[in-house]
Design a protein around this motif. Sequence first.
Motif, short mmCIF file in Angstrom:
data_model
loop_
_atom_site.label_atom_id
_atom_site.label_comp_id
_atom_site.label_asym_id
_atom_site.label_seq_id
_atom_site.Cartn_x
_atom_site.Cartn_y
_atom_site.Cartn_z
N UNK A 102 0.77 -1.17 0.37
CA UNK A 102 -0.02 0.18 0.07
C UNK A 102 0.65 1.24 0.32
N UNK A 103 2.12 1.25 0.92
CA UNK A 103 2.82 1.84 0.93
C UNK A 103 3.74 3.02 -0.10
N UNK A 104 4.33 1.21 -0.88
CA UNK A 104 4.51 1.19 -2.34
C UNK A 104 3.75 1.53 -3.10
N UNK A 105 2.92 1.51 -3.63
CA UNK A 105 1.14 1.90 -4.34
C UNK A 105 1.18 3.74 -4.25
N UNK A 106 0.94 4.03 -3.08
CA UNK A 106 0.50 5.10 -2.65
C UNK A 106 1.62 6.44 -3.14
N UNK A 107 2.70 5.51 -2.85
CA UNK A 107 3.64 6.99 -2.82
C UNK A 107 4.16 6.74 -4.40
N UNK A 108 3.59 5.61 -5.46
CA UNK A 108 3.84 5.56 -6.93
C UNK A 108 2.70 6.67 -7.89
N UNK A 109 2.44 7.15 -7.00
CA UNK A 109 1.00 7.74 -7.53
C UNK A 109 -0.44 7.02 -8.12
N UNK A 110 -0.55 5.64 -7.55
CA UNK A 110 -1.27 5.26 -7.63
C UNK A 110 -2.52 5.76 -6.96
N UNK A 111 -3.92 5.69 -7.92
CA UNK A 111 -5.10 5.94 -6.85
C UNK A 111 -5.40 4.71 -5.83
N UNK A 112 -5.84 5.78 -5.08
CA UNK A 112 -5.84 4.80 -3.56
C UNK A 112 -7.40 3.39 -4.06
N UNK A 113 -7.16 2.52 -3.87
CA UNK A 113 -7.87 1.61 -3.36
C UNK A 113 -9.20 1.83 -2.80
N UNK A 114 -10.75 1.88 -3.21
CA UNK A 114 -11.38 1.84 -1.81
C UNK A 114 -11.84 0.75 -1.77
#
Length: 333
Positions: free
Chosen positions: A321-333
């Motif tokens: 989650x940390x890597x996805x978020x910092x990569x600029x991927x839109x957060x999953x909800x």
Amino acid sequence: GGRIFSGMQPTSDSLQLGNYLGALTQWVALQDTHDAIYCVVDLHALTVGPDPKVLRERTRRTAAQYLAAGVDPARSILFVQSHVPEHAELAWILSCLTGFGEAGRMTQFKDKSAKQGSDGTTVGLFTYPVLMAADILLYDTALVPVGEDQRQHLELSRDLAQRLNSRFGPGTVVVPEPYIVSATAKIYDLQDPTSKMSKSAESPNGLIELLDDPKVVAKRIRSAVTDAEREIRYDPAAKPGVSNLLTIFAALSGRSIPSLESDYAGKGYGDLKKDLADVVVDFLTPFQERVRHYMSDPSALDDVLAAGAQRARELATPTLERVYDRSGLLPRR
Ligand code: AQP
């Protein structure tokens, strides 16, 4: 303390003695002082196109060999790579940070692809070290116990960790260190003592498989290649065959190489081989008994692996989650 991660591929019916001495014995020892995670890396095994039924059996057998060697699921996390999907997900992010030339410089890829030809070589084999980096970085791993052949892949894992941290901010992932015990970091093929012992060796004659018939193992040790001298002396450059036998002897008996050299002063290679065969057989016999015990109840084994996957996933999710978020991927909800 600190986190440990390591894995082996279920690419054969049995692990070999190099896997055991180079890695598995270290895994077992490190459980006392570290927070350890040990994985059967089945996704890695797919890079060489195994038969599906065979792969499933080998995955269980690899786990059973970890347990038989002393990996303790009460203290360490033991699981199968494909049960934690975050490995493949992080691998994609890392493959987008890896240079094509950088991956092409991996010597294991060059060696294996040269044997398989360009159509026999999969893209998976090429990106294998990137998936390995994902395995390690997912768990904030501090230390990775492996044999010498994995040093270059570990260096790539470190480079990718540093790259993630410089692109996406400090603390995105932990930069891992290799843990390579020099005495046993490279066990050599008995017939070709300048090449490493390997599960996928072309000829089985130089290989000691942990699940081989002990009689066959004893015979292979007695036929090991040595040299034209008579002296039993540790000298890897001049006497690779004899030095390899001494390394294996010392590691399995807990004795030092100098004490073996002095005990065998004036004796012949035949004496050394005969005694080493006894040492190896005395180790393999109870080991195989324990493997049979774990393999006799596949559903209990699968329960251990399922519990391990659940614990692993709890650690892997926040990292991804940390890597996805910092990569600029839109957060999953
Ligand atoms: N000969 C060896 N001496 C010391 N350590 C060794 N290792 C492998 N061979 C030796 C270590 O065992 C672990 C196994 O890793 P792997 O299953 O990912 O495969 P590998 O490194 O490629 O080993 P093999 O046996 O040669 O497998 P195949 O034939 O499937 O490629 C690692 O820690 C490795 O360093």
